[in-house]
Design an enzyme around this catalytic site. Structure first.
Site, PDB file in Angstrom:
ATOM      1  N   LYS A  54      53.108  24.730  96.055  1.00 40.42           N
ATOM      2  CA  LYS A  54      51.995  25.574  96.265  1.00 40.42           C
ATOM      3  C   LYS A  54      52.022  25.958  97.833  1.00 40.42           C
ATOM      4  O   LYS A  54      51.488  25.121  98.718  1.00 40.42           O
ATOM      5  CB  LYS A  54      50.705  24.715  96.108  1.00 40.42           C
ATOM      6  CG  LYS A  54      49.414  25.313  96.416  1.00 40.42           C
ATOM      7  CD  LYS A  54      48.285  24.255  96.084  1.00 40.42           C
ATOM      8  CE  LYS A  54      46.927  25.163  96.045  1.00 40.42           C
ATOM      9  NZ  LYS A  54      46.638  26.001  97.316  1.00 40.42           N
ATOM     10  N   ARG A  75      38.951  29.003  86.151  1.00 39.22           N
ATOM     11  CA  ARG A  75      39.401  27.751  86.804  1.00 39.22           C
ATOM     12  C   ARG A  75      39.443  26.757  85.771  1.00 39.22           C
ATOM     13  O   ARG A  75      38.635  25.968  85.386  1.00 39.22           O
ATOM     14  CB  ARG A  75      38.296  27.392  87.901  1.00 39.22           C
ATOM     15  CG  ARG A  75      39.038  26.508  88.957  1.00 39.22           C
ATOM     16  CD  ARG A  75      37.881  25.974  89.810  1.00 39.22           C
ATOM     17  NE  ARG A  75      37.924  26.895  91.032  1.00 39.22           N
ATOM     18  CZ  ARG A  75      38.579  27.117  91.821  1.00 39.22           C
ATOM     19  NH1 ARG A  75      39.901  26.450  91.967  1.00 39.22           N
ATOM     20  NH2 ARG A  75      38.521  28.181  92.884  1.00 39.22           N
TER      21      ARG A  75
HETATM   22  P1  AMP Z   1      42.988  26.920  96.074  1.00 39.05           P
HETATM   23  O1  AMP Z   1      42.936  28.193  96.800  1.00 39.05           O
HETATM   24  O2  AMP Z   1      43.129  25.469  96.833  1.00 39.05           O
HETATM   25  O3  AMP Z   1      42.143  26.591  94.639  1.00 39.05           O
HETATM   26  O4  AMP Z   1      44.598  26.938  95.303  1.00 39.05           O
HETATM   27  C1  AMP Z   1      44.980  28.218  94.527  1.00 39.05           C
HETATM   28  C2  AMP Z   1      45.650  28.870  95.195  1.00 39.05           C
HETATM   29  O5  AMP Z   1      46.877  28.634  95.551  1.00 39.05           O
HETATM   30  C3  AMP Z   1      45.869  30.436  94.444  1.00 39.05           C
HETATM   31  O6  AMP Z   1      44.864  31.200  94.454  1.00 39.05           O
HETATM   32  C4  AMP Z   1      47.068  31.047  95.300  1.00 39.05           C
HETATM   33  O7  AMP Z   1      46.645  31.712  96.202  1.00 39.05           O
HETATM   34  C5  AMP Z   1      47.807  29.630  95.911  1.00 39.05           C
HETATM   35  N1  AMP Z   1      49.148  29.441  95.325  1.00 39.05           N
HETATM   36  C6  AMP Z   1      50.179  29.135  95.870  1.00 39.05           C
HETATM   37  N2  AMP Z   1      51.346  28.776  95.495  1.00 39.05           N
HETATM   38  C7  AMP Z   1      50.798  29.017  94.135  1.00 39.05           C
HETATM   39  C8  AMP Z   1      51.677  28.772  92.940  1.00 39.05           C
HETATM   40  N3  AMP Z   1      52.968  28.375  92.934  1.00 39.05           N
HETATM   41  N4  AMP Z   1      50.879  29.083  91.881  1.00 39.05           N
HETATM   42  C9  AMP Z   1      49.638  29.613  91.693  1.00 39.05           C
HETATM   43  N5  AMP Z   1      48.959  29.455  92.917  1.00 39.05           N
HETATM   44  C10 AMP Z   1      49.584  29.278  94.295  1.00 39.05           C
END
Ligand code: AMP
Length: 594
Positions: A258, A425
């Protein structure tokens, strides 16, 4: 004669007036339903945009927002009042819409040949104002706006001015409009969900309103995933424990790094054009010319919509920077300079459209295979690192440690059979991050035991050093991080000279390392280092097995403070035990905070 394919703007103003005095959501929906039902299909898209206070869908870069000064001058011009009087009224009321209404009500110039305002006329004038640029643009904007106001009724003037200054604020959101559309054209609000799914893959609410008004439900089939129209990004749920993830997702799933940057949805046209959209659907192509070029070169197909995360990195060491550093790139001017300082690597993780074909309903495993097929990785464009396999709790925890230590936020867990759920989500994607974030407060003194050759600006010198702590019990040096940040250009240039006398052929016998350095040093030089925090590590040997079986400790995001601790011998460096204590202290602070 009224044009049947247009609508008097007064109808809109009347509806907005009523919306303003309504707070109940259901009442708002029924007011909007009535408005949309009586709107001719030819202008329903415009009515929808205006009601949301815009003149285009979100993803089209068309800013209204004229300045206050210009707005007040237009009011003065249209009403024949002195500018000072209009300004004074603005000071009193604080609402440019109310000022315009008052001024038009009390105007001294009376237009005998007033032409009734229609949706088309207002909309087109607003678009013209938004699009006008160049030296005489202020003048053109002023004339266009005052021309509109001169023909406006007082209430119309109120809303025109609020729209143009981006202060409409009726409390109508896109979901409210979808509800009203479902009621007006699909027989009831229970159909909203279906409409929302469409909207998530094609977030142009004007176009959706128009096909519904023209053709009813059948019209929706015309609307397909398209280049230039960003898809709402799929989002993730969150779980804290590896065991919960296995429970929820079964034991076979994809775990991906991530990355900590900015979401980028990249559209590639057959003629090589490339556009990038943000998580919020804004067009962010301008600040990222390097990403655009990179994708153009790496993509081996005709057309595509790619999903990924852009991350800033240190060009000389390849280390990933945290999100804050990437934000330097989000600017209008000085793009070139920032591009050199904070280059971006794009990690691609999904493919939503390829060569004219929509892929969002295909299983992730297949999308990912296709993605690997059409992307030729380069320095700037990479595939997100991921592992599709059977997992145990322990393995997943270990992989998280590795992810965190490498400067990513953790892991994204994905169901390989899942479709791409735009804008949702859901549980097909789950983020797995650490349950805490801690802070390293003091600097440490570390011994350089190896080096890695630099690239780019650092060609010919070291890009990063392998650093270690001291363990007096065994008289060994155990690695705790790789560091390439914090050096000035001058310090960098001196590194080969400084380490020349310590270079050896093989790893020094007192050094315990799982990492292969390009060059090994005799442990001698001590550097002062500050990091973000101490984390568990599956690679570094510091405190191996002491805090957790099969794990060591590492310093995350280490930076050189600039101080060479030549006053210290390597045996005076920070000890392994001290790092263990710092780690425990971090945990204690976190548990107290909870
Ligand atoms: P969050 O913003 O904490 O809800 O996490 C989701 C975000 O993580 C996504 O919108 C992407 O911008 C980011 N992200 C980073 N790496 C990945 C990945 N391998 N797959 C999907 N999202 C990712």
């Amino acid at each position: 004669m009224p044009d049947e394919r247009d609508l008097p703007f007064g109808v809109l103003a009347e509806c907005y007036y009523r919306l303003e005095s309504t707070s109940g959501r259901l009442d708002m929906i029924s007011l909007l339903r009535d408005l949309l039902s009586r709107t001719p299909p030819d202008v329903i898209d415009k009515v929808v945009y205006l009601t949301l206070g815009r003149v285009a869908p979100e993803f089209v870069d068309l800013e209204l927002g004229i300045g206050e000064k210009l707005a007040l001058r237009a009011i003065a011009m249209a009403s024949g009042m002195a500018e000072s009087k209009v300004e004074a009224k603005y000071k009193e009321l604080g609402d440019i819409g109310l000022v315009a209404e008052w001024a038009i009500q009390n105007r001294s110039v009376l237009a005998f040949l007033k032409e009734e305002l229609t949706v088309n006329r207002v909309f087109n004038a607003l678009v013209k104002i938004a699009k006008t640029s160049g030296p005489s643009s202020q003048d053109i904007k002023l004339k266009t706006l005052s021309g509109l106001l001169a023909d406006a009724e007082p209430l119309e003037a109120r809303y025109i001015m609020r729209i143009i200054t981006e202060k409409l604020r009726l409390g109508v959101r896109d979901m409210t409009i979808l509800d009203a559309l479902a009621e007006a054209f699909l027989g009831g609000r229970q159909r909203r969900e279906m409409l929302e799914r469409k909207y998530n893959t094609y977030p142009d609410i004007g176009r959706i309103a128009r096909v519904l008004a023209e053709k009813g439900e059948a019209g929706l089939e015309e609307i397909k995933v398209s280049l230039g129209v960003p898809i709402r990004p799929m989002l993730a749920q969150r779980l804290r424990e590896a065991s919960e993830i296995l429970e929820k997702m079964g034991s076979r799933f994809l775990a991906e790094m991530k990355y900590d940057g900015e979401r980028m949805q990249v559209h590639v046209w057959p003629d090589g054009r490339v556009e990038i959209f943000s998580r919020r659907l804004e067009n962010i192509t301008h600040p990222y010319p390097d990403v655009r070029e990179g994708v153009r070169e790496a993509f081996k197909g005709e057309s595509a919509i790619l999903d990924g995360e852009g991350v800033a990195f240190n060009p000389d060491t390849g280390e990933l920077y945290p999100f804050q550093e990437l934000m330097h790139r989000r600017r209008k001017y000085g793009v070139e300079e920032m591009m050199e300082k904070y280059p971006v690597v794009l990690f691609l993780f999904d493919l939503l459209y390829l060569n004219g074909e929509e892929l969002i309903d295909r299983p992730l495993e297949e999308r990912r295979r296709l993605l690997e097929h059409v992307i030729e990785e380069s320095d700037r464009i990479k595939l997100a690192e991921g592992w599709l396999q059977e997992w145990t709790t322990e393995e997943l925890e270990k992989r998280l440690e590795l992810a965190v230590e490498r400067g990513t936020e953790g892991l994204m867990i994905k169901d390989p059979a899942s479709r791409y759920q735009a804008g949702v989500r859901g549980w097909s994607w789950v983020k797995y991050k650490r349950s805490y974030v801690s802070k390293m407060v003091e600097p440490v003194d570390l011994v350089a035991v190896g080096g890695f050759w630099g690239r780019g600006k650092r060609a010919g010198t070291y890009g990063a050093l392998l650093l270690a702590v001291y363990d007096p019990g065994t008289d060994t040096f155990k690695t705790v991080c790789k560091m390439g940040t914090g050096f000035t250009d001058e310090q960098l240039a001196q590194l080969p000279e400084i380490f020349k006398e310590y270079v050896i052929e093989h790893r020094h016998p007192s050094v315990v390392s799982n990492i292969e350095a390009d060059v090994w040093f005799v442990p001698a030089k001590v550097l002062e280092v500050i990091g973000d925090e101490i984390t568990l590590s599956p690679v570094h040997t510091c405190a191996w097995g002491k805090v957790k079986p099969d794990a060591g400790l590492a310093i995350r995001f280490p930076r050189f403070t600039g101080r060479w601790r030549d006053d210290k011998s390597p045996q005076d460096a920070t000890t392994e035990q001290e790092i263990v204590e710092m780690y425990r202290e971090q945990l204690r602070i976190i548990s107290e905070k909870r």
